[in-house]
Write a protein that holds these residues in place. Structure first.
Motif, PDB file in Angstrom:
ATOM      1  N   GLN A  70       0.790  -1.183   0.031  1.00 37.46           N
ATOM      2  CA  GLN A  70       0.097   0.136   0.022  1.00 37.46           C
ATOM      3  C   GLN A  70       0.940   1.259  -0.140  1.00 37.46           C
ATOM      4  O   GLN A  70       1.834   1.383   0.657  1.00 37.46           O
ATOM      5  CB  GLN A  70      -0.882  -0.119   1.335  1.00 37.46           C
ATOM      6  CG  GLN A  70      -1.909  -1.260   1.212  1.00 37.46           C
ATOM      7  CD  GLN A  70      -2.668  -1.368   2.383  1.00 37.46           C
ATOM      8  OE1 GLN A  70      -2.904  -0.217   3.197  1.00 37.46           O
ATOM      9  NE2 GLN A  70      -3.378  -2.393   2.726  1.00 37.46           N
ATOM     10  N   ASP A  71       0.234   2.313  -0.602  1.00 37.83           N
ATOM     11  CA  ASP A  71       1.190   3.371  -0.603  1.00 37.83           C
ATOM     12  C   ASP A  71      -0.030   4.610  -0.702  1.00 37.83           C
ATOM     13  O   ASP A  71      -0.726   4.996  -1.558  1.00 37.83           O
ATOM     14  CB  ASP A  71       1.778   3.827  -2.044  1.00 37.83           C
ATOM     15  CG  ASP A  71       2.708   4.930  -2.129  1.00 37.83           C
ATOM     16  OD1 ASP A  71       2.533   5.734  -1.108  1.00 37.83           O
ATOM     17  OD2 ASP A  71       3.381   5.197  -3.087  1.00 37.83           O
ATOM     18  N   LEU A  72      -0.412   4.895   0.526  1.00 34.42           N
ATOM     19  CA  LEU A  72      -1.384   5.977   0.657  1.00 34.42           C
ATOM     20  C   LEU A  72      -1.318   7.470   0.110  1.00 34.42           C
ATOM     21  O   LEU A  72      -2.316   8.133  -0.066  1.00 34.42           O
ATOM     22  CB  LEU A  72      -1.700   6.117   2.183  1.00 34.42           C
ATOM     23  CG  LEU A  72      -2.308   4.815   2.899  1.00 34.42           C
ATOM     24  CD1 LEU A  72      -2.499   5.305   4.479  1.00 34.42           C
ATOM     25  CD2 LEU A  72      -3.519   4.285   2.289  1.00 34.42           C
ATOM     26  N   SER A  73      -0.029   7.759  -0.220  1.00 36.70           N
ATOM     27  CA  SER A  73       0.431   9.115  -0.802  1.00 36.70           C
ATOM     28  C   SER A  73      -0.181   8.886  -2.243  1.00 36.70           C
ATOM     29  O   SER A  73      -0.443   9.976  -2.893  1.00 36.70           O
ATOM     30  CB  SER A  73       1.826   9.129  -1.019  1.00 36.70           C
ATOM     31  OG  SER A  73       2.453   8.128  -1.920  1.00 36.70           O
ATOM     32  N   LEU A  74      -0.754   7.719  -2.790  1.00 37.84           N
ATOM     33  CA  LEU A  74      -1.304   7.456  -4.065  1.00 37.84           C
ATOM     34  C   LEU A  74      -2.662   7.122  -4.081  1.00 37.84           C
ATOM     35  O   LEU A  74      -3.360   6.775  -5.102  1.00 37.84           O
ATOM     36  CB  LEU A  74      -0.531   6.453  -4.922  1.00 37.84           C
ATOM     37  CG  LEU A  74       1.035   6.709  -5.485  1.00 37.84           C
ATOM     38  CD1 LEU A  74       1.490   5.576  -5.985  1.00 37.84           C
ATOM     39  CD2 LEU A  74       0.860   8.097  -6.343  1.00 37.84           C
ATOM     40  N   ARG A  75      -3.217   7.428  -3.141  1.00 33.30           N
ATOM     41  CA  ARG A  75      -4.725   7.281  -2.772  1.00 33.30           C
ATOM     42  C   ARG A  75      -5.503   7.562  -3.725  1.00 33.30           C
ATOM     43  O   ARG A  75      -5.713   8.799  -3.969  1.00 33.30           O
ATOM     44  CB  ARG A  75      -5.072   7.520  -1.425  1.00 33.30           C
ATOM     45  CG  ARG A  75      -6.612   7.117  -1.069  1.00 33.30           C
ATOM     46  CD  ARG A  75      -6.843   7.310   0.637  1.00 33.30           C
ATOM     47  NE  ARG A  75      -8.118   6.926   0.884  1.00 33.30           N
ATOM     48  CZ  ARG A  75      -9.207   7.712   0.890  1.00 33.30           C
ATOM     49  NH1 ARG A  75      -8.967   9.063   0.430  1.00 33.30           N
ATOM     50  NH2 ARG A  75     -10.455   7.207   1.147  1.00 33.30           N
ATOM     51  N   LEU A  76      -6.392   6.858  -4.647  1.00 32.31           N
ATOM     52  CA  LEU A  76      -7.260   7.252  -5.562  1.00 32.31           C
ATOM     53  C   LEU A  76      -6.768   8.216  -6.497  1.00 32.31           C
ATOM     54  O   LEU A  76      -7.484   9.163  -7.039  1.00 32.31           O
ATOM     55  CB  LEU A  76      -8.582   7.965  -4.820  1.00 32.31           C
ATOM     56  CG  LEU A  76      -9.424   7.208  -3.884  1.00 32.31           C
ATOM     57  CD1 LEU A  76     -10.268   8.158  -3.145  1.00 32.31           C
ATOM     58  CD2 LEU A  76      -9.840   6.033  -4.611  1.00 32.31           C
ATOM     59  N   ALA A  77      -5.493   8.011  -6.739  1.00 36.15           N
ATOM     60  CA  ALA A  77      -4.831   8.551  -7.887  1.00 36.15           C
ATOM     61  C   ALA A  77      -5.351   8.413  -9.264  1.00 36.15           C
ATOM     62  O   ALA A  77      -5.827   7.562  -9.633  1.00 36.15           O
ATOM     63  CB  ALA A  77      -3.233   8.356  -8.060  1.00 36.15           C
ATOM     64  N   LYS A  78      -5.566   9.713 -10.111  1.00 38.10           N
ATOM     65  CA  LYS A  78      -6.129   9.762 -11.337  1.00 38.10           C
ATOM     66  C   LYS A  78      -5.294   8.835 -12.382  1.00 38.10           C
ATOM     67  O   LYS A  78      -4.047   8.759 -12.040  1.00 38.10           O
ATOM     68  CB  LYS A  78      -6.398  11.165 -11.945  1.00 38.10           C
ATOM     69  CG  LYS A  78      -7.116  11.781 -11.077  1.00 38.10           C
ATOM     70  CD  LYS A  78      -7.447  13.255 -11.732  1.00 38.10           C
ATOM     71  CE  LYS A  78      -8.411  14.060 -10.793  1.00 38.10           C
ATOM     72  NZ  LYS A  78      -8.549  15.446 -11.322  1.00 38.10           N
ATOM     73  N   PRO A  79      -5.688   8.298 -13.473  1.00 40.54           N
ATOM     74  CA  PRO A  79      -5.093   7.828 -14.545  1.00 40.54           C
ATOM     75  C   PRO A  79      -3.907   8.540 -14.971  1.00 40.54           C
ATOM     76  O   PRO A  79      -4.101   9.718 -15.349  1.00 40.54           O
ATOM     77  CB  PRO A  79      -6.087   7.405 -15.638  1.00 40.54           C
ATOM     78  CG  PRO A  79      -7.215   7.463 -15.027  1.00 40.54           C
ATOM     79  CD  PRO A  79      -7.066   8.287 -13.668  1.00 40.54           C
ATOM     80  N   SER A  80      -2.561   7.955 -15.160  1.00 40.24           N
ATOM     81  CA  SER A  80      -1.583   8.671 -15.605  1.00 40.24           C
ATOM     82  C   SER A  80      -0.539   7.584 -16.298  1.00 40.24           C
ATOM     83  O   SER A  80      -1.041   6.543 -16.547  1.00 40.24           O
ATOM     84  CB  SER A  80      -0.672   9.240 -14.559  1.00 40.24           C
ATOM     85  OG  SER A  80      -0.083   8.206 -13.651  1.00 40.24           O
ATOM     86  N   LEU A  81       0.535   8.296 -16.927  1.00 45.04           N
ATOM     87  CA  LEU A  81       1.409   7.166 -17.671  1.00 45.04           C
ATOM     88  C   LEU A  81       1.818   6.222 -16.675  1.00 45.04           C
ATOM     89  O   LEU A  81       2.145   5.155 -17.064  1.00 45.04           O
ATOM     90  CB  LEU A  81       2.825   7.959 -18.218  1.00 45.04           C
ATOM     91  CG  LEU A  81       2.214   9.024 -19.347  1.00 45.04           C
ATOM     92  CD1 LEU A  81       3.493   9.940 -19.879  1.00 45.04           C
ATOM     93  CD2 LEU A  81       1.692   8.212 -20.648  1.00 45.04           C
ATOM     94  N   ALA A  82       2.139   6.516 -15.487  1.00 43.98           N
ATOM     95  CA  ALA A  82       2.678   5.825 -14.375  1.00 43.98           C
ATOM     96  C   ALA A  82       1.797   4.625 -14.072  1.00 43.98           C
ATOM     97  O   ALA A  82       1.879   3.303 -13.732  1.00 43.98           O
ATOM     98  CB  ALA A  82       3.402   5.968 -13.443  1.00 43.98           C
ATOM     99  N   HIS A  83       0.460   5.064 -14.077  1.00 38.39           N
ATOM    100  CA  HIS A  83      -0.786   4.302 -13.557  1.00 38.39           C
ATOM    101  C   HIS A  83      -1.872   4.476 -14.483  1.00 38.39           C
ATOM    102  O   HIS A  83      -2.539   5.176 -14.051  1.00 38.39           O
ATOM    103  CB  HIS A  83      -1.126   4.846 -12.266  1.00 38.39           C
ATOM    104  CG  HIS A  83      -0.002   4.723 -11.115  1.00 38.39           C
ATOM    105  ND1 HIS A  83       0.568   3.455 -10.547  1.00 38.39           N
ATOM    106  CD2 HIS A  83       0.649   5.711 -10.543  1.00 38.39           C
ATOM    107  CE1 HIS A  83       1.603   3.748  -9.888  1.00 38.39           C
ATOM    108  NE2 HIS A  83       1.703   4.957  -9.975  1.00 38.39           N
ATOM    109  N   PRO A  84      -1.901   3.745 -15.677  1.00 37.77           N
ATOM    110  CA  PRO A  84      -2.745   4.021 -16.725  1.00 37.77           C
ATOM    111  C   PRO A  84      -4.232   3.867 -16.222  1.00 37.77           C
ATOM    112  O   PRO A  84      -5.280   4.456 -16.490  1.00 37.77           O
ATOM    113  CB  PRO A  84      -2.308   2.954 -17.792  1.00 37.77           C
ATOM    114  CG  PRO A  84      -1.127   2.532 -17.514  1.00 37.77           C
ATOM    115  CD  PRO A  84      -0.799   2.457 -15.949  1.00 37.77           C
ATOM    116  N   PHE A  85      -4.490   3.160 -15.383  1.00 36.77           N
ATOM    117  CA  PHE A  85      -6.044   2.893 -14.777  1.00 36.77           C
ATOM    118  C   PHE A  85      -6.319   3.633 -13.378  1.00 36.77           C
ATOM    119  O   PHE A  85      -7.221   3.551 -12.711  1.00 36.77           O
ATOM    120  CB  PHE A  85      -6.178   1.410 -14.519  1.00 36.77           C
ATOM    121  CG  PHE A  85      -6.488   0.747 -15.778  1.00 36.77           C
ATOM    122  CD1 PHE A  85      -6.385   1.328 -17.156  1.00 36.77           C
ATOM    123  CD2 PHE A  85      -7.021  -0.620 -15.879  1.00 36.77           C
ATOM    124  CE1 PHE A  85      -6.640   0.519 -18.426  1.00 36.77           C
ATOM    125  CE2 PHE A  85      -7.168  -1.283 -17.074  1.00 36.77           C
ATOM    126  CZ  PHE A  85      -7.028  -0.621 -18.302  1.00 36.77           C
ATOM    127  N   GLY A  86      -5.101   4.461 -12.983  1.00 39.78           N
ATOM    128  CA  GLY A  86      -5.238   4.966 -11.615  1.00 39.78           C
ATOM    129  C   GLY A  86      -4.945   4.072 -10.426  1.00 39.78           C
ATOM    130  O   GLY A  86      -4.508   2.754 -10.709  1.00 39.78           O
TER     131      GLY A  86
END
Length: 231
Positions: A70-86
């Motif tokens: 778990q990485d709460l700093s990325l909690r509910l992060a929007k889709p991006s190049l690093a995380h295509p689906f968020g």
């Protein structure tokens, strides 16, 4: 001469098999839905094999680091190049979790459908073969199962037995028994009174041997219903 005739017969049978195979391939290529379905199945298998290979090569370190951690700093992060689906509410990459969850979802679907066929088909075959009171009794039980909504029955079984993968498989399998029993019953009724079955019954091959063999060749529609997410 007998050897020559046997050779000619074998060659004729081989050519017949090859022609049937070629005809099946041609028909398959012209069926766009079948081709699309094959591509999807291949993608499923490739994804499963890839995730299994990554787990074995990295000794599950990749799984623990990027799927479970778990990485709460990325909690509910929007889709991006690093995380295509968020990311989800715990900051875990959704795309990776979907890819790694494919093998479990696929395995549950395949096993649940197999169990439904194994448990349901014999009831349908027995009902159609013997008919009368046997048919009426078995099919009334199947009607009761069909009267309960598929998902509601599965949820009731899981609620009664507890939450576990085995109970989920059992719930999905029981929910599909009635459907495959009716399919098997219809297939048996189609061939039971056929002339070639009657002829086999008068000869050395009994109807109780002949009917199941031809019933096994019937298609099983909606076979993807047991895969989680397909209902």
């Amino acid at each position: 001469m007998s050897t020559l005739k046997k050779t000619e017969n074998n060659l004729g049978q081989d050519e017949k098999v090859r022609s049937l195979w070629k005809q099946s391939v041609i028909q398959f290529k012209h069926n766009r839905l079948a081709v699309v379905g094959l591509v999807i199945i291949v993608l499923f298998i490739v994804t499963i094999l890839t995730t299994l290979a990554v787990d074995q090569i990295t000794n599950y370190s990749f799984y623990n680091e990027y799927i479970l951690k778990q990485d709460l700093s990325l909690r509910l992060a929007k889709p991006s190049l690093a995380h295509p689906f968020g990311c989800d509410e715990f900051g875990r990459d959704l795309l990776l979790r979907i890819l790694w969850g494919t093998k479990l979802s696929f395995a549950i679907g395949v096993v649940a459908i197999a169990l439904s066929v194994i448990m349901g088909a014999p009831f349908g075959m027995i009902a159609a073969f013997y008919g009368g009171k046997t048919d009426n009794a078995i099919m009334r039980v199947m009607d009761v199962l069909l009267a309960v909504p598929y998902m509601l029955l599965a949820m009731a079984i899981v609620a009664a037995l507890g939450t576990s993968t085995f109970n989920l498989l059992l719930a999905l399998a029981v929910s599909g028994i009635a459907k495959y029993a009716r399919i098997a019953r219809a297939a048996v009724l189609t061939v039971k009174d056929s002339e070639f079955v009657e002829a086999a019954g008068r000869g050395r091959v009994g109807r109780h041997h002949f009917v199941p063999v031809h019933t096994a060749q019937c298609p099983c529609p909606d076979s993807g219903a047991g895969i989680p997410g397909n209902r």
